[in-house]
Design a protein around this motif. Sequence first.
Motif, PDB file in Angstrom:
ATOM      1  N   GLY A 150       0.784  -1.221   0.000  1.00  0.00           N
ATOM      2  CA  GLY A 150       0.000   0.000   0.000  1.00  0.00           C
ATOM      3  C   GLY A 150       0.816   1.271   0.000  1.00  0.00           C
ATOM      4  O   GLY A 150       0.254   2.373   0.019  1.00  0.00           O
ATOM      5  N   GLY A 151       2.133   1.152  -0.020  1.00  0.00           N
ATOM      6  CA  GLY A 151       3.000   2.321  -0.105  1.00  0.00           C
ATOM      7  C   GLY A 151       3.240   2.726  -1.546  1.00  0.00           C
ATOM      8  O   GLY A 151       2.476   2.366  -2.454  1.00  0.00           O
ATOM      9  N   LEU A 152       4.308   3.472  -1.769  1.00  0.00           N
ATOM     10  CA  LEU A 152       4.647   3.956  -3.097  1.00  0.00           C
ATOM     11  C   LEU A 152       6.075   3.584  -3.447  1.00  0.00           C
ATOM     12  O   LEU A 152       6.955   3.549  -2.573  1.00  0.00           O
ATOM     13  CB  LEU A 152       4.525   5.485  -3.164  1.00  0.00           C
ATOM     14  N   LEU A 153       6.308   3.327  -4.720  1.00  0.00           N
ATOM     15  CA  LEU A 153       7.665   3.289  -5.264  1.00  0.00           C
ATOM     16  C   LEU A 153       7.762   4.429  -6.256  1.00  0.00           C
ATOM     17  O   LEU A 153       7.039   4.459  -7.259  1.00  0.00           O
ATOM     18  CB  LEU A 153       7.968   1.966  -5.948  1.00  0.00           C
ATOM     19  N   VAL A 154       8.626   5.381  -5.968  1.00  0.00           N
ATOM     20  CA  VAL A 154       8.863   6.526  -6.845  1.00  0.00           C
ATOM     21  C   VAL A 154      10.182   6.298  -7.559  1.00  0.00           C
ATOM     22  O   VAL A 154      11.192   5.972  -6.927  1.00  0.00           O
ATOM     23  CB  VAL A 154       8.914   7.836  -6.040  1.00  0.00           C
ATOM     24  N   THR A 155      10.187   6.441  -8.878  1.00  0.00           N
ATOM     25  CA  THR A 155      11.441   6.337  -9.620  1.00  0.00           C
ATOM     26  C   THR A 155      11.836   7.716 -10.130  1.00  0.00           C
ATOM     27  O   THR A 155      10.986   8.537 -10.476  1.00  0.00           O
ATOM     28  CB  THR A 155      11.325   5.350 -10.794  1.00  0.00           C
ATOM     29  N   ALA A 156      13.138   7.937 -10.166  1.00  0.00           N
ATOM     30  CA  ALA A 156      13.679   9.225 -10.585  1.00  0.00           C
ATOM     31  C   ALA A 156      15.095   8.993 -11.083  1.00  0.00           C
ATOM     32  O   ALA A 156      15.613   7.866 -11.067  1.00  0.00           O
ATOM     33  CB  ALA A 156      13.661  10.223  -9.425  1.00  0.00           C
ATOM     34  N   ASP A 157      15.728  10.036 -11.552  1.00  0.00           N
ATOM     35  CA  ASP A 157      17.155   9.977 -11.834  1.00  0.00           C
ATOM     36  C   ASP A 157      17.765  11.336 -11.558  1.00  0.00           C
ATOM     37  O   ASP A 157      17.059  12.337 -11.377  1.00  0.00           O
ATOM     38  CB  ASP A 157      17.454   9.498 -13.261  1.00  0.00           C
ATOM     39  N   VAL A 213      17.297   6.274  -9.541  1.00  0.00           N
ATOM     40  CA  VAL A 213      17.037   6.315  -8.105  1.00  0.00           C
ATOM     41  C   VAL A 213      15.647   5.752  -7.848  1.00  0.00           C
ATOM     42  O   VAL A 213      14.690   6.088  -8.549  1.00  0.00           O
ATOM     43  CB  VAL A 213      17.134   7.756  -7.564  1.00  0.00           C
ATOM     44  N   LEU A 214      15.536   4.884  -6.838  1.00  0.00           N
ATOM     45  CA  LEU A 214      14.257   4.342  -6.412  1.00  0.00           C
ATOM     46  C   LEU A 214      13.998   4.763  -4.974  1.00  0.00           C
ATOM     47  O   LEU A 214      14.900   4.674  -4.123  1.00  0.00           O
ATOM     48  CB  LEU A 214      14.228   2.815  -6.517  1.00  0.00           C
ATOM     49  N   ILE A 215      12.781   5.237  -4.708  1.00  0.00           N
ATOM     50  CA  ILE A 215      12.393   5.693  -3.373  1.00  0.00           C
ATOM     51  C   ILE A 215      11.173   4.906  -2.950  1.00  0.00           C
ATOM     52  O   ILE A 215      10.144   4.923  -3.630  1.00  0.00           O
ATOM     53  CB  ILE A 215      12.052   7.195  -3.366  1.00  0.00           C
ATOM     54  N   LYS A 216      11.256   4.215  -1.830  1.00  0.00           N
ATOM     55  CA  LYS A 216      10.110   3.488  -1.275  1.00  0.00           C
ATOM     56  C   LYS A 216       9.528   4.317  -0.132  1.00  0.00           C
ATOM     57  O   LYS A 216      10.251   4.800   0.742  1.00  0.00           O
ATOM     58  CB  LYS A 216      10.550   2.119  -0.761  1.00  0.00           C
ATOM     59  N   THR A 217       8.199   4.486  -0.141  1.00  0.00           N
ATOM     60  CA  THR A 217       7.538   5.265   0.896  1.00  0.00           C
ATOM     61  C   THR A 217       6.412   4.446   1.518  1.00  0.00           C
ATOM     62  O   THR A 217       5.989   3.409   0.994  1.00  0.00           O
ATOM     63  CB  THR A 217       6.948   6.580   0.345  1.00  0.00           C
ATOM     64  N   ASP A 218       5.887   4.961   2.645  1.00  0.00           N
ATOM     65  CA  ASP A 218       4.672   4.386   3.198  1.00  0.00           C
ATOM     66  C   ASP A 218       3.470   4.990   2.484  1.00  0.00           C
ATOM     67  O   ASP A 218       3.615   5.733   1.515  1.00  0.00           O
ATOM     68  CB  ASP A 218       4.612   4.605   4.717  1.00  0.00           C
ATOM     69  N   ASN A 219       2.268   4.714   2.977  1.00  0.00           N
ATOM     70  CA  ASN A 219       1.080   5.185   2.261  1.00  0.00           C
ATOM     71  C   ASN A 219       0.812   6.667   2.450  1.00  0.00           C
ATOM     72  O   ASN A 219      -0.106   7.209   1.845  1.00  0.00           O
ATOM     73  CB  ASN A 219      -0.154   4.369   2.657  1.00  0.00           C
ATOM     74  N   GLN A 220       1.625   7.336   3.283  1.00  0.00           N
ATOM     75  CA  GLN A 220       1.522   8.776   3.441  1.00  0.00           C
ATOM     76  C   GLN A 220       2.639   9.515   2.695  1.00  0.00           C
ATOM     77  O   GLN A 220       2.815  10.719   2.859  1.00  0.00           O
ATOM     78  CB  GLN A 220       1.579   9.140   4.925  1.00  0.00           C
ATOM     79  N   GLY A 221       3.393   8.770   1.878  1.00  0.00           N
ATOM     80  CA  GLY A 221       4.462   9.393   1.102  1.00  0.00           C
ATOM     81  C   GLY A 221       5.740   9.604   1.874  1.00  0.00           C
ATOM     82  O   GLY A 221       6.665  10.252   1.369  1.00  0.00           O
ATOM     83  N   ASN A 222       5.843   9.064   3.107  1.00  0.00           N
ATOM     84  CA  ASN A 222       7.052   9.242   3.910  1.00  0.00           C
ATOM     85  C   ASN A 222       8.112   8.234   3.493  1.00  0.00           C
ATOM     86  O   ASN A 222       7.837   7.032   3.392  1.00  0.00           O
ATOM     87  CB  ASN A 222       6.726   9.071   5.396  1.00  0.00           C
TER      88      ASN A 222
END
Length: 535
Positions: A201-208, A224-233
């Motif tokens: 239920g979180g997010l995976l944000v990809t960037a470079d 770059v990969l960023i894993k967050t919780d469901n509040q974007g943290n």
Amino acid sequence: KKPVLGCFSADFNGKAARWAKVYDTIHYSWVHSLTETYDHGYLISGQVDALPGVAKTHAWIIKTDINGNKLWEKRIFDKNTITATENIEQTPDGGFMVIGSTTQYDSAATDIMFIKLDACFNKEWCTILSTPDNPDYGIKVVQVSDGYIGLLSYYQDLDNMRVWTIKLDNSGTVIWHKVYFQDDPGYRNEQSRDILITPDGGLLVTADGYYDPIGGWNGKLRSVLIKTDNQGNEQWITRWGEATDYRSFIPIFPVTDEQGYYFCTATHYQKLPVEGYVPAFIKTSPDGEAAFSADLMSGTEAGIANSLHFLYPDTLVLACGWKKPFENYQQGVIKCDTAGNVIKTKILLDNVQNTFMGSALTFDKKLLLGGGFVIGRPNYCIYLFKVNSNLELDSTYTAPRNYDSLCPHPIVSDTMGLEGCGIYTSLPDPIVQPDVFKIKAYPVPAKDRFTIQIPEQLLAASSMGGVNINTIYHQWDKTTLQIIDINGRVVYDKVVYFNEKEVEINCSAWPAGFYAARLAYKNMKVGEVKVMVVK
């Protein structure tokens, strides 16, 4: 010259073609995303770069049947405004959520726009995030149970804060927003790329971006990969290839396998055997470890991987572009296993300069690809291909189908504007700027009268599963203001409407003592201030 919609009887390599389409205008047109709809038709999210003096650049959305034949089209257009749609998502109610950019309220730079459409493609609401003179971009939107999460780029800050997520509720009200890469000075020129709802239920944000550990200008471009919780943290962040000096960029189309590993594209920079860029993909463990990378070609001086889908649990299919020395730039599809072993390569276009920008895997495991190309015309047109699991151009369907059945009437082609959108010009953070959300009272102490100031934004704090949640309301219809004495009795009760910023209260008949002024919205306390009354 009139717009033309055509179907080719041969592909662009001289072989028999069964599924290739072109959508032509007198201008330059592009594809940003492709979406399969509930009726198995397709939505092409495009953009028309209009000729100077004729019209402004505007969004162009095309609905087709399962064979790519145009059913209708919509344009988001104003002669004085630039608009572009980057991504369209089907919503469970049969409608659609659109994210993109517009100059509707800032002629100097683009703002971010969200548009919610019903099943008939009528606008239900729209929200625009505006930071004057700063170019902001909406990249992608995903739906969660209680609203939508958008991936933004450059929002509020062109130089230092460039990768954002933002959550809107089901009415378009902003709930929270997060910015990343703020704890490490080593990043430069970060760019948002894609977003995925993760299995938890979180997010995976990809960037470079360019990364230099000491924060200098010698950074190397990394996915770059960023894993967050469901509040974007943020939970973890992976600068992909840092340990092995694997340099890549444009990590898009993230997906998960049955073990929870993350796969996404990666355009790999290498020096041997030829210095250049290679279509590739990367695999990341559920806890953020860089697990595996695979180059899908060798010896390319230019190349890009611009979509990735699981065709089967052990098989990937990627849209790619590549050029080897002394050869033309080609566009095609590569099928491989999850270890990167190529099973088949199919060239779809030869001697073209642009690349596929939209991709979708259909319900029956067909790959839909779209892009803007110049082929035998003086302008860029939208080209659409569909290939089967063997990477051959697909055959057309002959059985009759019913389209747009959730709309009670036929959908017609027309133009829509952005009138009546909710506009946000600033989004304060309750941690950084807590005073913005406080109600205030003056004068204190009060004798005969005092005034309550209503904040511009309302903050409701709650907790769920041990996670503190701050919900910010930027627009509302009405709130309730109550004054309570030391014994818990309500001595004043008033409905306060959105445009009321101050409420004057006569306290001349009240006994001396302390009182609590409380503001409530949707049965939640959104503010409190103590008032002392003296005689």
